[in-house]
Design an enzyme around this catalytic site. Structure first.
Site, PDB file in Angstrom:
ATOM      1  N   GLY A  41       0.833  -1.201   0.000  1.00 18.90           N
ATOM      2  CA  GLY A  41       0.000   0.000   0.000  1.00 18.90           C
ATOM      3  C   GLY A  41       0.866   1.247   0.000  1.00 18.90           C
ATOM      4  O   GLY A  41       1.933   1.277   0.616  1.00 18.90           O
ATOM      5  N   GLY A  43      -0.554   4.590   0.327  1.00 20.20           N
ATOM      6  CA  GLY A  43      -1.292   5.769   0.762  1.00 20.20           C
ATOM      7  C   GLY A  43      -0.495   6.536   1.796  1.00 20.20           C
ATOM      8  O   GLY A  43       0.733   6.403   1.887  1.00 20.20           O
ATOM      9  N   LEU A  44      -1.174   7.339   2.595  1.00 16.97           N
ATOM     10  CA  LEU A  44      -0.456   8.154   3.578  1.00 16.97           C
ATOM     11  C   LEU A  44       0.414   7.302   4.479  1.00 16.97           C
ATOM     12  O   LEU A  44       1.585   7.608   4.694  1.00 16.97           O
ATOM     13  CB  LEU A  44      -1.454   8.920   4.445  1.00 16.97           C
ATOM     14  N   ALA A  45      -0.157   6.226   5.017  1.00 16.87           N
ATOM     15  CA  ALA A  45       0.609   5.404   5.953  1.00 16.87           C
ATOM     16  C   ALA A  45       1.743   4.684   5.225  1.00 16.87           C
ATOM     17  O   ALA A  45       2.902   4.732   5.655  1.00 16.87           O
ATOM     18  CB  ALA A  45      -0.309   4.412   6.659  1.00 16.87           C
ATOM     19  N   SER A 285     -16.979  17.373   2.557  1.00 15.40           N
ATOM     20  CA  SER A 285     -16.185  17.486   3.780  1.00 15.40           C
ATOM     21  C   SER A 285     -16.994  17.936   4.990  1.00 15.40           C
ATOM     22  O   SER A 285     -17.835  18.827   4.916  1.00 15.40           O
ATOM     23  CB  SER A 285     -15.055  18.480   3.576  1.00 15.40           C
ATOM     24  N   ARG A 331     -19.325  12.630  14.362  1.00 12.29           N
ATOM     25  CA  ARG A 331     -19.932  12.056  13.178  1.00 12.29           C
ATOM     26  C   ARG A 331     -21.041  11.060  13.489  1.00 12.29           C
ATOM     27  O   ARG A 331     -22.075  11.049  12.822  1.00 12.29           O
ATOM     28  CB  ARG A 331     -18.853  11.361  12.348  1.00 12.29           C
ATOM     29  N   HIS A 402     -17.926   5.267   5.402  1.00 13.75           N
ATOM     30  CA  HIS A 402     -16.811   6.140   5.073  1.00 13.75           C
ATOM     31  C   HIS A 402     -15.470   5.635   5.593  1.00 13.75           C
ATOM     32  O   HIS A 402     -14.452   5.737   4.935  1.00 13.75           O
ATOM     33  CB  HIS A 402     -17.095   7.517   5.678  1.00 13.75           C
ATOM     34  N   GLU A 426      -5.331   3.142   8.491  1.00  6.54           N
ATOM     35  CA  GLU A 426      -6.701   2.661   8.676  1.00  6.54           C
ATOM     36  C   GLU A 426      -6.754   1.139   8.778  1.00  6.54           C
ATOM     37  O   GLU A 426      -7.713   0.579   9.319  1.00  6.54           O
ATOM     38  CB  GLU A 426      -7.586   3.153   7.515  1.00  6.54           C
ATOM     39  N   LEU A 442      -5.959  11.330   8.662  1.00  7.54           N
ATOM     40  CA  LEU A 442      -4.692  11.755   8.059  1.00  7.54           C
ATOM     41  C   LEU A 442      -3.615  11.779   9.133  1.00  7.54           C
ATOM     42  O   LEU A 442      -2.492  11.352   8.931  1.00  7.54           O
ATOM     43  CB  LEU A 442      -4.852  13.143   7.425  1.00  7.54           C
TER      44      LEU A 442
END
Lengths: 639, 253
Positions: A41, A43-45, A285, A331, A402, A426, A442
């Site tokens: 992966g 992504g950010l991580a 958002s 949320r 989400h 995540e 994030l």
């Protein structure tokens, strides 16, 4: 049932991470090149971890199914990233960010991990700024902040409505720098299809080249899964189309415990579904809740245009029920209240399946230009999708799946229950409890990747100095390759009548109805009966055309859907087992008279970590007791 | 609505391709363009024809994965919109729609509408970053960035790397993509130390893969993020200056 050891270090909450960093073993700089690490992966991580491990001198291999690391779904995060900088002098601190996150997670996260997250949050902002992430600025040139749900301070840093994109590009560019240097090898368009273990330890992975169909083995001293969440189990979600559970599910089947699978987040501000052919839902958002006011008509079935409904005929229900937080409640609270309004007939729009998010007052107060500067790109996106102009008529929104707080169980070092196998971002479960606050995903992805894993992985690797990884021609790899090939061949040979997407959509309907925003014993039991039937049908009636030896997107999907089927069942079992309501997990049997979540702290202040027992066998539950030494358990109140 | 599609089908990079006609019937007006293709693919699968391969992922116009020529226009007729955000309401019942992959030598076809854009990664790897190892950054507010500079950098950084600029360009030039990244970093104080080596290295890498820019401006029109060709001018200015700057000590501009 056994009790899991989280390996949380001793000491006061403020000292744990510092003490731990000092006490764990290091790998000397000259020896780092002797170790190989696979990161799945980008992504950010994944990108931040791989770049940092590359900088440290490890041999890193990154594998992604995308055509470039820059495509990962982190890119779609809009609103922002939290940090406890207190640049706004409004009383923020590491401790407050920690406290808010534990409370926001409804007291189901691990205190020590959350504190560490809050502690490193400030370094993330420093790092990203130095990389050139164009965060919003004030006129003096210093960083701007905005507020987000679940917090009473302004601690969210943002880059217009594209914060995730900019942070991902920062991490991707750091990764590109390491690829150019040769410390990271990047393998694109290749998907993990098996995690390989040897004598109980992670040995490597088996991947399929999505263009040629070639299946290859890759070995390393440690494997890091940074493969995101599993919201696509619901078919319709805000996740990108390719997001899937396969990597963590394959790891689960090899012995990694799956923690809190039922903790899923349904995001309150998404565009409502328009029809059956819809392929995904689009998030607006949460930052819009700063200036937008949520309302529905007071009268059931009032289908007049929003502009014709007088102020006195509107119910600003969040402001009415939660005067202290108003439109900025967390949320889970915002989502459930929207569902209540729609279910009771107050929904708006052609299908009466949304609530209004209205900017009329904000535009009157601040002017259209200010609103355009803050949310212009979101407003444009909304207009492109719905053909409505949100400067003139209120947006229609409705909750959508989400984010998934559950994931691979990890200890304080982010290691799963398979030694040498790590899960970050995540993909793991640890920091958000039963509900994630806005602008925290994030933060966690980058905290894990830049500042946690690169320290903790050394402690494990230190044992393997001058020990070669298991060779890829070893039996464990050969067997795994054969398994992958057999599985692929089986999908292609089924030659049924329906596409994998069709089955996925049907599975999603069951999951959204019975394991979505509200769960009941009866509904979950029904789902647990229905899912295996649908899975059986899927296994005998799915139709995948084409061959393995080509770019075959149907073949990519069918394997992911197969894993979603197994995961879906576990999610329902976990939701059924958890006899309480907490955060995103709302059991109708467990609510207060006002309809708020009622936790059962006595029986469920623990992490449920499920162990694989083989196909068609229910998993065994293991517990990690959660200990709250700093934050006092209380009923969350946003009133 | 009913539309007729003429879609480029090509099984692999070295295979011959051709346009194939498909009827897409009963498409809901509010379906997105890609959802229309989903429906077509579902029908193809039912009729034992392999579905049309196309890249897509976020379907929110931000990942840059999707992209196809729609009636000769990169990402189709709606300005500032990626293919995934284009909706069928922009077409009329009975329309014929021609769909092709990006056409550029630097983007070889993988299959059908899918192309290989890894040349973009090579350009970024050549210098599209600021060298800052994790942990070495000072406090973020020690680097004040004038609001205008931050805004301009953000305008450039909005690039999603989809490749529409290259596909739209008669020369298959990648100036808009490259200049967006160069400008994002070169406009910021943090990017100054590597400003001139960055632009020189990225432009040199770009030229290995893509054609030359002759100021047609098609790229700006095709860009789903409406990135301005002003950035190409900024890049060219920095590129020329780099030829004078190289060889001097860093920082002595």
């Amino acid at each position: 049932m056994t009790t899991l050891d989280s390996k949380v270090p001793a000491g006061s909450i403020e000292d744990k991470w510092n003490n731990h960093k000092f006490s764990i073993r290091l790998v000397n700089p000259a020896n780092k090149r002797k170790y190989s690490i696979i990161v799945i992966g980008s992504g950010l991580a994944g990108a931040s971890a791989a770049a940092t491990l590359g900088e440290l001198g490890y041999n890193v291999k990154v594998i992604t199914y995308h055509d470039s690391p820059r495509r990962a779904h982190s890119i779609a995060a809009q609103g922002g990233i939290n940090a406890a900088k207190n640049y706004h002098n409004d009383g923020d601190s590491v401790y407050r960010l920690f406290y808010d996150t534990v409370k926001g997670g409804d007291y189901r996260s691990r205190e020590a991990n959350v504190y560490r997250l809050a502690e490193v949050s400030n370094h993330i902002i420093d790092q990203a700024t130095a990389q050139g992430v164009p965060f919003a600025r004030e006129y003096g040139g210093l960083l701007d902040n905005r507020s987000f749900g679940g917090a009473q301070v302004s601690r969210t840093f943002y880059a217009r409505g594209q914060t995730g994109q900019q942070l991902l590009l920062g991490a991707y560019q750091a990764l590109a720098k390491e690829i150019a240097k040769g410390s990271v090898e990047m393998i694109n368009r290749s998907e993990l299809l098996e995690v390989v273990t040897h004598e109980g330890q992670a040995a490597g992975v088996v991947v399929r080249d999505l263009i040629t169909g070639e299946v290859t083995a890759h070995s390393a001293h440690a494997v890091v899964l940074a493969t995101g969440g599993y919201s696509n189990v619901f078919f319709l979600s805000t996740n990108a189309m390719a997001c899937n559970t396969t990597a963590i599910w394959r790891a689960h089947r090899k012995g990694a415990h799956f923690a809190n699978p039922c903790y899923t987040q349904i995001h309150p501000t998404c565009i409502p579904q328009s029809d059956e052919s819809q392929s995904k839902l689009t998030l607006m958002s949460e930052s819009l809740r700063n200036d937008g006011r949520i309302w529905v008509p007071k009268t059931v079935g009032d289908n007049r245009p929003a502009g014709d409904i007088l102020e006195s005929e509107r119910d600003y229900y969040l402001e009415r029920i939660y005067p202290a937080f108003g439109n900025l409640v967390p949320r889970d609270v915002a989502s459930r209240n929207a569902k209540t309004q729609v279910d009771s007939g107050h929904g708006v729009g052609p299908l009466n399946n949304g609530v209004y998010l209205d900017f009329k007052h904000a535009i009157a107060r601040l002017g259209e230009d200010t609103i355009r500067e803050r949310y212009g790109n979101l407003f444009e996106m909304y207009e492109r999708i719905t053909d409505d102009n949100p400067y003139e008529t209120p947006m229609r929104i409705y909750p959508a799946p989400h984010y998934t707080m559950g994931g691979a169980w990890v200890d304080y070092n982010l290691m799963t229950s398979i030694p040498g196998l790590y899960a970050i971002g995540e993909a793991n479960f640890s920091d958000h409890g039963a509900n994630r606050l806005g602008a925290s995903a994030l933060m966690q992805g980058l905290a894990d990747g830049y500042f946690v894993l690169p320290y903790t992985i050394g402690d494990y690797l230190a044992d393997f100095l001058n020990v070669d990884p298991v060779p890829t021609d070893h039996d464990v790899f050969r067997q795994a390759i054969t398994q992958v090939q057999d599985r692929t061949a089986k999908f292609l040979a089924t030659k049924g009548t329906r596409s994998a997407d069709w089955f996925h959509r049907e599975l999603g309907k069951i999951m959204l109805a019975e394991c979505g925003m509200e769960r009941s014993r009866e509904g979950l039991e029904k789902a647990i009966r229905e899912i295996p039937h649908l899975r059986e049908e899927f296994e005998t009636d799915v139709k995948v055309l084409g061959t393995n030896e080509s770019f075959n997107q149907s073949l990519e999907r069918v394997g992911r859907v197969a894993d979603f089927f197994e995961l879906a069942e576990l999610m329902c079992r976990d939701a059924l087992d958890r006899e309480e309501s907490c955060g995103g997990h709302f059991r109708v049997e467990h609510q207060t008279e006002e309809g708020e979540a009622r936790r059962n702290d006595e029986d469920f202040t623990h992490v449920s970590a499920w162990a694989w027992n083989g196909p068609n066998q229910p998993q065994t539950k293991h517990k990690e007791q959660l200990v709250f030494e700093n934050v006092k358990l209380a009923t969350r109140s946003y009133k | 609505m009913d539309v007729i599609l003429s879609v480029w089908r090509q099984v692999g990079p070295d295979a011959e391709g051709e346009f194939v006609r498909y009827e897409a019937n009963d498409i809901p007006d509010h379906a997105s363009f890609l959802e229309m293709l989903d429906i077509v693919n579902e029908n193809l699968n039912t009729n034992n024809e392999e579905p049309i391969a196309f890249d897509h992922d976020c379907r929110e116009g931000i990942c840059g994965m999707c992209g196809m020529m729609i009636n000769g226009q990169a990402h189709g007729p709606q300005l500032g919109t990626a293919t995934c955000q284009l909706h069928m309401r922009k077409f009329k019942d009975g329309d014929t729609i021609r769909i092709e992959p990006w056409r550029a030598e630097g983007f070889p076809v993988v299959r059908d509408l899918t192309v290989d854009r890894s040349a973009f990664d090579r350009i970024i790897e050549a210098g599209g970053y600021i060298t800052v190892s994790t942990g070495s950054a000072p406090d973020a507010n020690l680097i004040p960035v004038p609001k205008l500079a931050a805004e301009a950098a953000m305008d450039a950084a909005a690039c999603i790397g989809c490749g529409a600029c290259v596909a739209a360009c008669p020369n298959s030039a990648a100036q808009l993509f490259t200049s967006a990244k160069v400008s994002h970093l070169n406009l910021l104080p943090q990017g100054q130390a590597e400003r001139f080596s960055r632009v020189a290295d990225m432009v040199d890498e770009m030229e290995k893969w893509f054609g030359a820019c002759s100021n047609h401006g098609e790229c700006e029109t095709a860009c789903p993020k409406s990135i301005s060709i002003d950035f190409i001018a900024l890049m060219n200015r920095d590129y020329i200056r780099s030829k004078f700057q190289q060889g001097r000590l860093a920082g002595q501009r």
